[in-house]
Every structure is written in C-alpha cells, then in structure tokens.
Design an enzyme around this catalytic site. Sequence first.
Site, PDB file in Angstrom:
ATOM      1  N   GLY A  46       6.270  -3.611   1.518  1.00  0.00           N
ATOM      2  CA  GLY A  46       5.771  -5.058   1.389  1.00  0.00           C
ATOM      3  C   GLY A  46       4.303  -4.976   1.675  1.00  0.00           C
ATOM      4  N   GLN A  51      -3.776  -8.764   3.776  1.00  0.00           N
ATOM      5  CA  GLN A  51      -4.082  -7.440   3.847  1.00  0.00           C
ATOM      6  C   GLN A  51      -5.044  -7.052   2.930  1.00  0.00           C
ATOM      7  OE1 GLN A  51       0.440  -6.733   4.261  1.00  0.00           O
ATOM      8  NE2 GLN A  51      -0.368  -4.968   5.575  1.00  0.00           N
ATOM      9  N   LEU A  89       1.328  -1.353   6.579  1.00  0.00           N
ATOM     10  CA  LEU A  89       0.273  -0.820   6.062  1.00  0.00           C
ATOM     11  C   LEU A  89      -1.145  -1.095   6.677  1.00  0.00           C
ATOM     12  CD1 LEU A  89       1.391  -1.093   2.136  1.00  0.00           C
ATOM     13  CD2 LEU A  89       1.411   1.029   3.622  1.00  0.00           C
ATOM     14  N   HIS A 130       8.445  -9.741   8.215  1.00  0.00           N
ATOM     15  CA  HIS A 130       7.261  -9.344   8.460  1.00  0.00           C
ATOM     16  C   HIS A 130       6.050  -9.831   7.610  1.00  0.00           C
ATOM     17  CE1 HIS A 130       4.864  -5.595   9.481  1.00  0.00           C
ATOM     18  NE2 HIS A 130       4.424  -5.870   8.395  1.00  0.00           N
ATOM     19  N   GLU A 131       6.284  -9.865   6.209  1.00  0.00           N
ATOM     20  CA  GLU A 131       5.480 -10.370   5.529  1.00  0.00           C
ATOM     21  C   GLU A 131       5.109 -11.950   5.527  1.00  0.00           C
ATOM     22  OE1 GLU A 131       3.799  -8.257   4.083  1.00  0.00           O
ATOM     23  OE2 GLU A 131       5.381  -6.464   4.520  1.00  0.00           O
ATOM     24  N   HIS A 134       2.727 -12.389   8.109  1.00  0.00           N
ATOM     25  CA  HIS A 134       1.458 -12.029   7.988  1.00  0.00           C
ATOM     26  C   HIS A 134       0.831 -13.182   7.579  1.00  0.00           C
ATOM     27  CE1 HIS A 134       0.480  -7.518   8.198  1.00  0.00           C
ATOM     28  NE2 HIS A 134       1.441  -7.293   7.631  1.00  0.00           N
TER      29      HIS A 134
HETATM   30 NI    NI Z   1       2.469  -5.516   7.330  1.00  0.00          NI
END
Ligand code: NI
Length: 156
Positions: A46, A51, A89, A130-131, A134
């Site tokens: 993901g 990011q 990441l 999780h995404e 973000h």
């Molecule tokens: Ni992440």
Amino acid sequence: MALRKIREIGDEVLTKRCKEVPKMSLRTKLLINDMLDTMYQAAGVGLAAPQVGVLKRIAVIDVGDGPIVLINPEIIETDGEQTGEEGCLSVPGKYGIVTRPNYVKVKTLTEDMEETVIEGEELFARALCHEIAHLDGKLYIELAQDGLHDVEDEKE
Ligand code: NI
C-alpha cells in the site's frame, strides 16, 4: 513508468491531514499511476499520497489481488480484531505489532469518481486501516504495542 521519492519518517508531510479530491484531473491520474509504480517498485502492499509528498486523500493498495485505488476513503464499519506485524514504506527496515479490526468496510470513490463500497478482511483490512490513517497524518508507529523492531532481528 514514473517513480516518486518515498518520504520517510521525520518528514513533516507525513504528519499532515490531506485534502479531499474534488474532481479527477490529468494531474491526479498521473499521480495515481506513479503511486502504483512506486508501490510495486518498493514491493509494498500500500501507498498513500502523503508518502510521495502530496496532501491529497488518495491511496493505493495491492495485497496480491490486483490494484485498488482509494479516493476520499472513509471507514464506515469495522468488526473483530487482529494483532500482527505491520510495516510502512516510510519507516524502512522496521516493523511493529499492531492491533487492527479484522474486517473493515470502506466507502470510497473509484478512479472514475464513482462512489463504491469495499470490504476487506485480514491483510486487506489492515492495509485499508493503515493507508487511510496516512491520510490523517498518522503512522502505525503510534499503535505499535511494544515499539519498533528491526526487520533484521526477525531473520535471526
Ligand atoms: Ni505506511
């Protein structure tokens, strides 16, 4: 294929709340394509727009069943619990133990800006949580039960 630089922990852009996407544009389409390329290149499951330094509510996920694009996603239902390893990441070489819902239902727009509902369990549910976090400037590290571990340690 166009890769974008993945921002890492310590970069302020990862702590900011992203803005909704009002309409699809060529610029946003290119961003989504670049995000997918960047995610696959980095072997992630993901990637969220902040990011790559863009404060828009966009994320991409592929847990092995093909690419999913989320635009302005919102979790509308959760159920159960799962506790397991999670990485990001933007936090290279680390993982943490994080508890997430085992099931989530997400209202989102597709790349064509059509409203749809996505349901996920297990790894997909974890990736959705999780995404989407973000997009509110939140990293999983806040939820890691006993801090961060080095991925290296796991192999020993
Ligand atoms: Ni992440």
